[in-house]
Write an enzyme that holds these catalytic residues in place. Structure first.
Site, PDB file in Angstrom:
ATOM      1  N   GLU A 124      34.143   5.056  -1.707  1.00 56.23           N
ATOM      2  CA  GLU A 124      33.027   5.375  -2.607  1.00 56.23           C
ATOM      3  C   GLU A 124      33.523   6.171  -3.805  1.00 56.23           C
ATOM      4  O   GLU A 124      34.377   7.035  -3.637  1.00 56.23           O
ATOM      5  CB  GLU A 124      32.005   6.274  -1.891  1.00 56.23           C
ATOM      6  N   LYS A 126      33.948   9.134  -6.179  1.00 52.08           N
ATOM      7  CA  LYS A 126      33.707  10.554  -5.954  1.00 52.08           C
ATOM      8  C   LYS A 126      32.981  11.089  -7.184  1.00 52.08           C
ATOM      9  O   LYS A 126      33.568  11.237  -8.260  1.00 52.08           O
ATOM     10  CB  LYS A 126      35.021  11.298  -5.739  1.00 52.08           C
ATOM     11  N   ASP A 128      31.226  13.419  -9.800  1.00 52.95           N
ATOM     12  CA  ASP A 128      31.523  14.776 -10.249  1.00 52.95           C
ATOM     13  C   ASP A 128      30.217  15.497 -10.605  1.00 52.95           C
ATOM     14  O   ASP A 128      29.826  15.563 -11.765  1.00 52.95           O
ATOM     15  CB  ASP A 128      32.453  14.704 -11.465  1.00 52.95           C
ATOM     16  N   TYR A 237      25.057   9.988  -0.095  1.00 51.68           N
ATOM     17  CA  TYR A 237      26.273   9.417   0.484  1.00 51.68           C
ATOM     18  C   TYR A 237      26.658   9.965   1.870  1.00 51.68           C
ATOM     19  O   TYR A 237      27.701   9.598   2.404  1.00 51.68           O
ATOM     20  CB  TYR A 237      27.454   9.582  -0.462  1.00 51.68           C
ATOM     21  N   LYS A 325      42.319  11.344  -5.393  1.00 50.91           N
ATOM     22  CA  LYS A 325      42.032  11.798  -6.753  1.00 50.91           C
ATOM     23  C   LYS A 325      42.717  10.897  -7.776  1.00 50.91           C
ATOM     24  O   LYS A 325      43.765  10.324  -7.507  1.00 50.91           O
ATOM     25  CB  LYS A 325      42.528  13.243  -6.942  1.00 50.91           C
ATOM     26  N   CYS A 418      62.215  43.841 -12.782  1.00 54.00           N
ATOM     27  CA  CYS A 418      60.799  43.489 -12.945  1.00 54.00           C
ATOM     28  C   CYS A 418      60.326  43.845 -14.357  1.00 54.00           C
ATOM     29  O   CYS A 418      60.520  44.975 -14.798  1.00 54.00           O
ATOM     30  CB  CYS A 418      59.973  44.244 -11.904  1.00 54.00           C
ATOM     31  N   CYS A 421      57.678  46.952 -13.931  1.00 53.51           N
ATOM     32  CA  CYS A 421      58.039  48.294 -13.467  1.00 53.51           C
ATOM     33  C   CYS A 421      59.535  48.585 -13.510  1.00 53.51           C
ATOM     34  O   CYS A 421      59.958  49.703 -13.260  1.00 53.51           O
ATOM     35  CB  CYS A 421      57.516  48.521 -12.053  1.00 53.51           C
ATOM     36  N   CYS A 436      59.800  41.272  -7.197  1.00 55.38           N
ATOM     37  CA  CYS A 436      60.017  42.640  -7.634  1.00 55.38           C
ATOM     38  C   CYS A 436      60.105  43.493  -6.371  1.00 55.38           C
ATOM     39  O   CYS A 436      59.271  43.367  -5.474  1.00 55.38           O
ATOM     40  CB  CYS A 436      58.839  43.078  -8.494  1.00 55.38           C
ATOM     41  N   CYS A 442      55.007  49.361  -8.160  1.00 52.54           N
ATOM     42  CA  CYS A 442      54.896  48.445  -9.302  1.00 52.54           C
ATOM     43  C   CYS A 442      53.421  48.294  -9.670  1.00 52.54           C
ATOM     44  O   CYS A 442      52.607  47.842  -8.855  1.00 52.54           O
ATOM     45  CB  CYS A 442      55.494  47.081  -8.956  1.00 52.54           C
TER      46      CYS A 442
HETATM   47  S1  IVH Z   1      31.447  13.021   1.448  1.00 54.73           S
HETATM   48  C1  IVH Z   1      32.164  15.852   5.024  1.00 54.73           C
HETATM   49  N1  IVH Z   1      31.196  11.367  -0.548  1.00 54.73           N
HETATM   50  O1  IVH Z   1      33.082  15.920  -3.157  1.00 54.73           O
HETATM   51  C2  IVH Z   1      32.289  15.072   3.777  1.00 54.73           C
HETATM   52  N2  IVH Z   1      31.523  13.663  -1.060  1.00 54.73           N
HETATM   53  O2  IVH Z   1      35.467  17.418  -2.387  1.00 54.73           O
HETATM   54  C3  IVH Z   1      31.185  15.265   2.850  1.00 54.73           C
HETATM   55  N3  IVH Z   1      31.502  14.187  -3.449  1.00 54.73           N
HETATM   56  O3  IVH Z   1      31.456  18.534  -1.490  1.00 54.73           O
HETATM   57  C4  IVH Z   1      31.420  14.773   1.503  1.00 54.73           C
HETATM   58  N4  IVH Z   1      31.171  12.134  -4.146  1.00 54.73           N
HETATM   59  O4  IVH Z   1      30.188  17.369  -3.386  1.00 54.73           O
HETATM   60  C5  IVH Z   1      31.392  12.647  -0.190  1.00 54.73           C
HETATM   61  N5  IVH Z   1      30.917   9.786  -2.218  1.00 54.73           N
HETATM   62  C6  IVH Z   1      31.110  11.047  -1.852  1.00 54.73           C
HETATM   63  C7  IVH Z   1      31.226  12.095  -2.809  1.00 54.73           C
HETATM   64  C8  IVH Z   1      31.437  13.399  -2.365  1.00 54.73           C
HETATM   65  C9  IVH Z   1      31.330  13.406  -4.517  1.00 54.73           C
HETATM   66  C10 IVH Z   1      31.755  15.636  -3.506  1.00 54.73           C
HETATM   67  C11 IVH Z   1      30.894  16.460  -2.585  1.00 54.73           C
HETATM   68  C12 IVH Z   1      31.862  17.230  -1.719  1.00 54.73           C
HETATM   69  C13 IVH Z   1      33.109  17.174  -2.527  1.00 54.73           C
HETATM   70  C14 IVH Z   1      34.320  17.304  -1.643  1.00 54.73           C
END
Ligand code: IVH
Length: 694
Positions: A124, A126, A128, A237, A325, A418, A421, A436, A442
């Site tokens: 899925e 991710k 933001d 999600y 990522k 350092c 100090c 240090c 320090c």
């Molecule tokens: S699942 C236990 N699915 O990413 C797992 N998180 O870095 C629950 N986020 O806190 C998260 N898109 O705010 C999940 N498709 C997605 C997501 C997602 C964004 C965010 C979410 C989470 C953070 C973790």
């Protein structure tokens, strides 16, 4: 002030400036809203606020509890608190293909799946934004909470109702479980963000740095009428608490969500194995710029719920999911200077001062060079053209030198003393960091340690921001943590009074003393973490607290363990995740007389609460210590360990007279012999399973 200056702030400077800005803004907010007596004009207020927002955007860890999240806060108390039915966790990150394959392999190993068994995942985007938990009982919306610290969030029910009113989230739905917490991401589309900022600007209101900040700022409004005026959206999600049925897999659950009327992202795919995950990752990455919302990676989740359940969690993230990522953004620029910073443990970190350069939308002018070895390994010299990169929230890094550009002339010489100090710089054998040797003499180390001591997950003393620590240390008010708790007495007895200094005043001083007094009772685990011992983070501090129970027992046991190779030492390294290296750092701390004095001095000033026994519940193995040895048949060692821990048992690596159970499978060797000679309870795997209820 310009973007460039913000980008050139070191984390240290950023913290100091953010705390000063925060104090100002809070004061102005109070004056404006509660006393109806503005202290400054709107443009001064706005520019301070914009600057704080920009700093927080670059250093998101500074954004907690900030007044930027409570624009124009009319009520003093803020949101109510909501305890999540099931904690809201975070995700582990993957950055490379190998990380993704290892994620799949780890799961295969953990579940002991055969090599030809296909693992179905769901991939899925991710999103933001900011995560939200929506609680429905018998199909009706009852409450919404932000993530907060994961266990407890803020009650934003009234604000989420404004999204319900706009039809963006269902109020109720049919064929619902008795209870379900639906989790998702509140976000703002890029188009909505641009339009909002334009409107804000026209109206002379504050503009937001990016869609995520705009979404967060809009949702966390004490006045829900403001939230109603903001264009927020949701993608659902995940789920938290559940009483009822939502299918046997994440894909089936997503189908239910769609059927119930929740917005579910349309780029979600089921993928069979790592290759398909990587393919879909590439496809999402390629389309990223054309999406109308920001994403920062792809989340992979094991599809089958029964597998998710077995995989469970490691500290704050599930084993069954990972966030892959997008790669770091890179750029090249000239390295103008190398400066050495001194950290809490005395480690000297070389920081590169760069000709400012735009890296993926953010101007970068400083980056870390990590340590002396890195400088040498990369062959970096002042004057070189270097590659810098930044990814997400991490500090920008110098990746390497661009070889075909003019080179700097002289190699960087790491200082032998350092820079703060003047003490000798030392390098322990087998360590990369140079430190240090000044310890508490320090100034830089003293301040950094105090900063850590009062930080959020340690003593959490409000009002002791960086600027105030700087002032109090430089002015000789405090040197060591215990002095914080003597500050009020010192202030009332001495010739000088804090109130009389510029920038302090009666109210601020009284507030600070109240904040300090509020923290003079502390949980053992926080206390241990606050000491800032190397390698002792929150998780280790918690394990130590749970193992030793009381401050006195921990302190005495550590002193007893200092000579090593005795029972106390073996007991220490039998604790999960504490090996000789971590133990070495803990004992090095205790071996220093001045540390022990500071520790005892501090302990005298405050009350340290005993640690709670692990998961006091009714599990028959709660609080017991267990050793697994030999082969296991029903599950892998990792799964057995995770299961035992979830029932409150302590899984330890070596047998001692304190071990309650030794679970021995075929092939068990010396541990079994030892257990027998100590007369311990030895169980077969089957007997163990019966004991814990199958
Ligand atoms: S699942 C236990 N699915 O990413 C797992 N998180 O870095 C629950 N986020 O806190 C998260 N898109 O705010 C999940 N498709 C997605 C997501 C997602 C964004 C965010 C979410 C989470 C953070 C973790």
């Amino acid at each position: 002030m310009s973007q460039i200056e913000i980008a050139s702030l070191t984390p240290f400077e950023a913290r100091a400036e953010a705390s000063a800005l925060r104090e100002k803004l809070t004061r102005w907010d109070l004056a404006y809203h509660q006393a109806d007596a503005p202290e400054v004009d709107d443009s001064t207020y706005d520019s301070a606020r914009r600057r704080l927002l920009a700093i927080e955007e670059r250093f998101p860890e500074l954004a907690r509890n900030s007044p930027t999240a409570k624009i124009g806060a009319p009520v003093a108390d803020g949101f109510g608190k909501v305890r999540h039915g099931v904690p809201m966790l975070s995700l582990d990150n993957a950055f490379t293909e190998d990380d993704v394959r290892e994620f799949e392999n780890r799961i295969r190993r953990f579940l002991a799946l055969p090599p030809d068994q296909i693992i179905a995942f769901v991939a899925e985007p991710k999103i933001d934004g900011l995560s939200i938990s929506l609680r429905y009982e018998h199909g009706r919306f009852v409450r919404a909470a932000t993530r907060g610290d994961g266990a407890e969030g803020e009650d934003v029910t009234a604000n989420v109702r404004t999204l319900i009113a706009k039809g963006k989230i269902p109020e109720s739905f049919e064929a619902a479980p008795d209870v379900i917490e639906i989790r998702g991401e509140i976000y703002m589309t890029k188009a909505d963000f641009l339009a909002l900022n334009q409107a804000q600007e026209t109206a002379g209101d504050k503009v937001f740095a990016n869609p995520r900040n705009a979404a967060a700022g809009s949702l966390r409004q004490l006045d829900s009428a403001i939230t109603a005026s903001r264009p927020l959206s949701l993608f659902a999600y995940a789920m938290g608490e559940l009483a009822g049925d939502v299918g046997a897999s994440h894909s089936q659950f997503l189908d239910r969500l769609r059927a119930w009327g929740f917005p579910v992202n349309d780029r979600i795919r089921q993928c069979l194995g790592a290759d398909e995950l990587l393919e879909h990752y590439a496809a999402i990455g390629a389309g990223r710029a054309n999406l109308d919302y920001d994403i920062d990676g792809v989340v992979y989740k094991v599809d089958r719920f029964d597998w998710q359940q077995r995989l469970g969690f490691v500290s704050r993230s599930p084993r069954w999911a990972i966030a892959h990522k997008f790669p770091a953004e890179q750029a090249t620029t000239v390295l103008e200077k190398i400066e050495i910073q001194v950290g809490r443990t005395g480690a000297l970190t070389p920081v590169a001062h760069l000709r400012p350069v735009n890296v993926g939308g953010v101007v970068v002018s400083r980056a870390t060079l990590h340590n002396a070895d890195e400088i040498e390994r990369k062959g970096v010299r002042v004057g070189d053209t270097v590659i810098v990169q930044r990814a997400g929230d991490v500090i920008p890094q110098v990746v390497g030198v661009v070889a075909d550009q003019p080179r700097g002339e002289t190699d960087f010489v790491f200082p032998a003393t350092c820079p703060v100090c003047g003490s000798h710089v030392i390098q322990a054998e087998g360590e990369v960091a140079r430190r240090c040797s000044g310890g508490l003499s320090c100034g830089a180390q003293v301040k950094e340690r105090l900063r850590h001591f009062v930080s959020r997950n340690a003593f959490d003393i409000e009002g002791l921001g960086d600027e105030n620590i700087e002032f109090l240390v430089d002015g000789g008010w405090i040197k060591a943590p215990a002095d914080i708790f003597r500050l009020e007495a010192k202030n009332s007895q001495g010739l000088q009074r804090l109130q009389n200094f510029k920038g302090w005043g009666e109210k601020k001083v009284a507030k600070l003393f109240a904040a300090i007094a509020a923290r003079n009772t502390i949980a053992l685990e926080r206390f241990i973490f606050a000491l800032g011992i190397r390698q002792v983070g929150e998780a280790t501090a918690k394990r130590l607290a749970r193992h030793y129970g009381t401050f006195q027992s921990w302190r005495d046991s550590m002193l007893a363990a200092v000579p090593r190779e005795n029972d106390a030492y073996h007991d220490l390294i039998s604790i999960e995740d504490i090996g000789p290296s971590v133990a070495g750092d803990i004992l090095a701390f205790f071996a220093e007389d001045h540390n022990l004095k500071a520790l005892d001095d501090l302990a005298e000033q405050i009350t340290i609460e005993d640690a709670q026994v692990i998961e006091a519940g009714d599990s028959p193995v709660s609080g017991k210590s267990v050793v697994f040895t030999g082969e296991l048949v029903a599950m892998t060692r990792a799964e057995a360990k995770a299961r035992a821990e979830s029932l409150g048992a302590k899984v330890v690596g070596s047998v001692s007279k304190k071990t309650d159970y030794v679970v021995a499978g075929p092939g068990a060797g010396s541990k079994l012999t030892q257990a027998e000679s100590l007369g311990l309870t030895v169980l077969t795997e089957q007997q163990w399973l019966e004991l814990i209820g199958g």
